[in-house]
Structures are given as structure tokens and as C-alpha cells.
Design a protein around this motif. Structure first.
Motif, PDB file in Angstrom:
ATOM      1  N   LEU A 111       0.853  -1.176   0.000  1.00  0.00           N
ATOM      2  CA  LEU A 111       0.000   0.000   0.000  1.00  0.00           C
ATOM      3  C   LEU A 111       0.894   1.232   0.000  1.00  0.00           C
ATOM      4  O   LEU A 111       1.673   1.417   0.929  1.00  0.00           O
ATOM      5  CB  LEU A 111      -0.889  -0.023   1.253  1.00  0.00           C
ATOM      6  N   PRO A 112       0.814   2.057  -1.068  1.00  0.00           N
ATOM      7  CA  PRO A 112       1.643   3.264  -1.069  1.00  0.00           C
ATOM      8  C   PRO A 112       1.077   4.330  -0.147  1.00  0.00           C
ATOM      9  O   PRO A 112      -0.141   4.488  -0.043  1.00  0.00           O
ATOM     10  CB  PRO A 112       1.608   3.732  -2.528  1.00  0.00           C
ATOM     11  N   GLY A 113       1.956   5.027   0.538  1.00  0.00           N
ATOM     12  CA  GLY A 113       1.553   6.127   1.409  1.00  0.00           C
ATOM     13  C   GLY A 113       2.535   7.271   1.262  1.00  0.00           C
ATOM     14  O   GLY A 113       3.743   7.043   1.144  1.00  0.00           O
ATOM     15  N   MET A 114       2.009   8.510   1.245  1.00  0.00           N
ATOM     16  CA  MET A 114       2.863   9.679   1.057  1.00  0.00           C
ATOM     17  C   MET A 114       2.997  10.434   2.371  1.00  0.00           C
ATOM     18  O   MET A 114       2.004  10.685   3.059  1.00  0.00           O
ATOM     19  CB  MET A 114       2.275  10.603  -0.008  1.00  0.00           C
ATOM     20  N   ILE A 115       4.219  10.797   2.693  1.00  0.00           N
ATOM     21  CA  ILE A 115       4.478  11.553   3.919  1.00  0.00           C
ATOM     22  C   ILE A 115       4.001  12.992   3.716  1.00  0.00           C
ATOM     23  O   ILE A 115       4.383  13.651   2.742  1.00  0.00           O
ATOM     24  CB  ILE A 115       5.975  11.524   4.270  1.00  0.00           C
ATOM     25  N   ILE A 116       3.115  13.442   4.624  1.00  0.00           N
ATOM     26  CA  ILE A 116       2.623  14.819   4.512  1.00  0.00           C
ATOM     27  C   ILE A 116       3.135  15.711   5.638  1.00  0.00           C
ATOM     28  O   ILE A 116       3.106  16.922   5.513  1.00  0.00           O
ATOM     29  CB  ILE A 116       1.080  14.876   4.392  1.00  0.00           C
ATOM     30  N   SER A 117       3.633  15.109   6.720  1.00  0.00           N
ATOM     31  CA  SER A 117       4.300  15.887   7.767  1.00  0.00           C
ATOM     32  C   SER A 117       5.044  14.923   8.682  1.00  0.00           C
ATOM     33  O   SER A 117       4.748  13.731   8.707  1.00  0.00           O
ATOM     34  CB  SER A 117       3.309  16.743   8.568  1.00  0.00           C
ATOM     35  N   PHE A 118       6.005  15.465   9.430  1.00  0.00           N
ATOM     36  CA  PHE A 118       6.723  14.625  10.398  1.00  0.00           C
ATOM     37  C   PHE A 118       7.466  15.502  11.389  1.00  0.00           C
ATOM     38  O   PHE A 118       7.748  16.667  11.126  1.00  0.00           O
ATOM     39  CB  PHE A 118       7.704  13.672   9.691  1.00  0.00           C
ATOM     40  N   ASP A 119       7.727  14.919  12.556  1.00  0.00           N
ATOM     41  CA  ASP A 119       8.597  15.546  13.551  1.00  0.00           C
ATOM     42  C   ASP A 119       9.405  14.424  14.199  1.00  0.00           C
ATOM     43  O   ASP A 119       9.453  13.313  13.669  1.00  0.00           O
ATOM     44  CB  ASP A 119       7.790  16.382  14.559  1.00  0.00           C
ATOM     45  N   ASP A 120      10.005  14.684  15.339  1.00  0.00           N
ATOM     46  CA  ASP A 120      10.850  13.668  15.980  1.00  0.00           C
ATOM     47  C   ASP A 120      10.041  12.495  16.528  1.00  0.00           C
ATOM     48  O   ASP A 120      10.581  11.415  16.746  1.00  0.00           O
ATOM     49  CB  ASP A 120      11.659  14.285  17.130  1.00  0.00           C
ATOM     50  N   GLN A 121       8.746  12.714  16.784  1.00  0.00           N
ATOM     51  CA  GLN A 121       7.919  11.683  17.406  1.00  0.00           C
ATOM     52  C   GLN A 121       7.016  10.927  16.431  1.00  0.00           C
ATOM     53  O   GLN A 121       6.834   9.727  16.545  1.00  0.00           O
ATOM     54  CB  GLN A 121       7.030  12.315  18.492  1.00  0.00           C
ATOM     55  N   GLU A 122       6.437  11.691  15.492  1.00  0.00           N
ATOM     56  CA  GLU A 122       5.410  11.116  14.617  1.00  0.00           C
ATOM     57  C   GLU A 122       5.654  11.448  13.153  1.00  0.00           C
ATOM     58  O   GLU A 122       6.227  12.482  12.820  1.00  0.00           O
ATOM     59  CB  GLU A 122       4.023  11.667  14.967  1.00  0.00           C
ATOM     60  N   VAL A 123       5.148  10.531  12.300  1.00  0.00           N
ATOM     61  CA  VAL A 123       5.154  10.752  10.854  1.00  0.00           C
ATOM     62  C   VAL A 123       3.701  10.633  10.396  1.00  0.00           C
ATOM     63  O   VAL A 123       3.025   9.650  10.713  1.00  0.00           O
ATOM     64  CB  VAL A 123       6.021   9.696  10.132  1.00  0.00           C
ATOM     65  N   THR A 124       3.201  11.650   9.694  1.00  0.00           N
ATOM     66  CA  THR A 124       1.829  11.609   9.186  1.00  0.00           C
ATOM     67  C   THR A 124       1.882  11.140   7.735  1.00  0.00           C
ATOM     68  O   THR A 124       2.579  11.730   6.905  1.00  0.00           O
ATOM     69  CB  THR A 124       1.153  12.990   9.283  1.00  0.00           C
ATOM     70  N   VAL A 125       1.150  10.050   7.465  1.00  0.00           N
ATOM     71  CA  VAL A 125       1.174   9.422   6.148  1.00  0.00           C
ATOM     72  C   VAL A 125      -0.238   9.428   5.561  1.00  0.00           C
ATOM     73  O   VAL A 125      -1.210   9.080   6.230  1.00  0.00           O
ATOM     74  CB  VAL A 125       1.692   7.964   6.254  1.00  0.00           C
ATOM     75  N   ASP A 126      -0.329   9.839   4.288  1.00  0.00           N
ATOM     76  CA  ASP A 126      -1.607   9.871   3.566  1.00  0.00           C
ATOM     77  C   ASP A 126      -1.668   8.655   2.643  1.00  0.00           C
ATOM     78  O   ASP A 126      -0.873   8.532   1.726  1.00  0.00           O
ATOM     79  CB  ASP A 126      -1.709  11.168   2.761  1.00  0.00           C
ATOM     80  N   PHE A 127      -2.632   7.760   2.925  1.00  0.00           N
ATOM     81  CA  PHE A 127      -2.797   6.557   2.119  1.00  0.00           C
ATOM     82  C   PHE A 127      -3.876   6.708   1.049  1.00  0.00           C
ATOM     83  O   PHE A 127      -4.213   5.752   0.366  1.00  0.00           O
ATOM     84  CB  PHE A 127      -3.132   5.355   3.025  1.00  0.00           C
ATOM     85  N   ASN A 128      -4.424   7.922   0.885  1.00  0.00           N
ATOM     86  CA  ASN A 128      -5.391   8.150  -0.191  1.00  0.00           C
ATOM     87  C   ASN A 128      -4.683   8.017  -1.535  1.00  0.00           C
ATOM     88  O   ASN A 128      -3.493   8.297  -1.656  1.00  0.00           O
ATOM     89  CB  ASN A 128      -6.002   9.558  -0.084  1.00  0.00           C
TER      90      ASN A 128
END
Length: 151
Positions: A111-128
Motif C-alpha cells: 500500500l503506497p503512502g505519502m508523507i505529509i508531515s513529520f517531527d521527531d515523534q510522529e510521521v503523518t502518512v496519507d494513504f489516499n
């Protein structure tokens, strides 16, 4: 070679060239300039919304269709945007906004997912799907239509 003159419908095999573009004119995919592709209606090669567009077309016809998101790649779903712990990503990976990763899904597929934001703790990934929410211009040239059982 004799041509069987039947319109595109259930139970037919279609030979066509196509292009998929966005409303701003940017081309996403095209096989114009190459050999036509062929597929049987209903085999999953085309999204149902694109298949419905070409129903009734015959060999030699070319049309441009405007396909709304609901009939193309759907609307973005906020449930498909997920926060993942930063430690799920290797330390040697340089994370960037817009970077696409392949993740394993529940069924063992990719499943491809694109990184839309990140910091030292979390990575936000968009799987749309990258084209979710976009109206698609679907340009189709039908070369041949024949009963699918000929194959």
C-alpha cells in the motif's frame, strides 16, 4: 482481418488508446503513439466509472470524457491519513514531505503512502490515492470491439 462491428458493452473485448489528464491539462498517463491496449469489459483493467464512459462506443470513435472524483479515484478519506511513530522508520532514512513509501497492508499486499508531515515523534502518512478528489479528463480512441469469447 474482418472487423466485427459491435458497440462496447458487457461481454466485449475492447482495443483502445487512452490518455488520463487533470483539468489543468497535465497528463497522468497515456498510450497514444503506441499500440492499443486490450481488455475484456468487467475484468478490472479499467475503473467501473471509466468503463461506463465507453459503453456504446464503436470502432473508429474518439471521445473526451470528464470523469468526476466519485467515478474515478474517489474522494479523499480523512481515515486514510494516519500518524505513525517515528521509530517505525529507519534512522538512516531522510524523511521528506511528498516522499512515497510502500507499506504492507493487512492482506500482505503493498500500500503506497505519502508523507505529509513529520517531527521527531510522529510521521503523518496519507494513504489516499494521489488522484483522489480530482476530476479526470479521459480521452479514448476505440480501435476494435469484439465479443470477449473470441479469446
Amino acid at each position: 482481418m474482418s472487423s466485427i462491428d459491435v458497440p462496447v458493452s458487457e461481454g466485449t473485448r475492447v482495443y483502445l488508446n487512452f490518455s488520463v489528464s487533470l483539468e489543468d491539462g497535465s497528463e497522468v498517463d497515456s498510450n497514444f503513439g503506441g499500440d492499443p491496449v486490450d481488455f475484456a469489459i468487467g475484468d478490472g483493467s479499467l475503473l467501473p466509472g471509466f468503463e461506463r464512459c465507453i459503453f456504446g462506443m464503436s470502432a473508429g470513435e474518439r471521445h473526451m470524457f470528464k470523469v468526476p472524483p466519485e467515478d474515478a479515484f474517489g474522494q479523499p478519506n480523512e481515515n486514510n491519513v494516519q500518524q505513525l511513530p517515528r521509530d517505525q522508520f529507519d534512522d538512516d532514512i531522510d524523511l521528506e514531505i511528498g516522499l512515497v513509501f510502500s507499506f504492507a497492508d493487512a492482506g500482505g499486499g503493498e500500500l503506497p503512502g505519502m508523507i505529509i508531515s513529520f517531527d521527531d515523534q510522529e510521521v503523518t502518512v496519507d494513504f489516499n490515492h494521489p488522484l483522489a478528489g480530482r476530476t479526470i479528463l479521459f480521452d479514448v480512441m476505440i480501435h476494435r470491439v469484439e465479443p470477449a469469447e473470441l479469446h
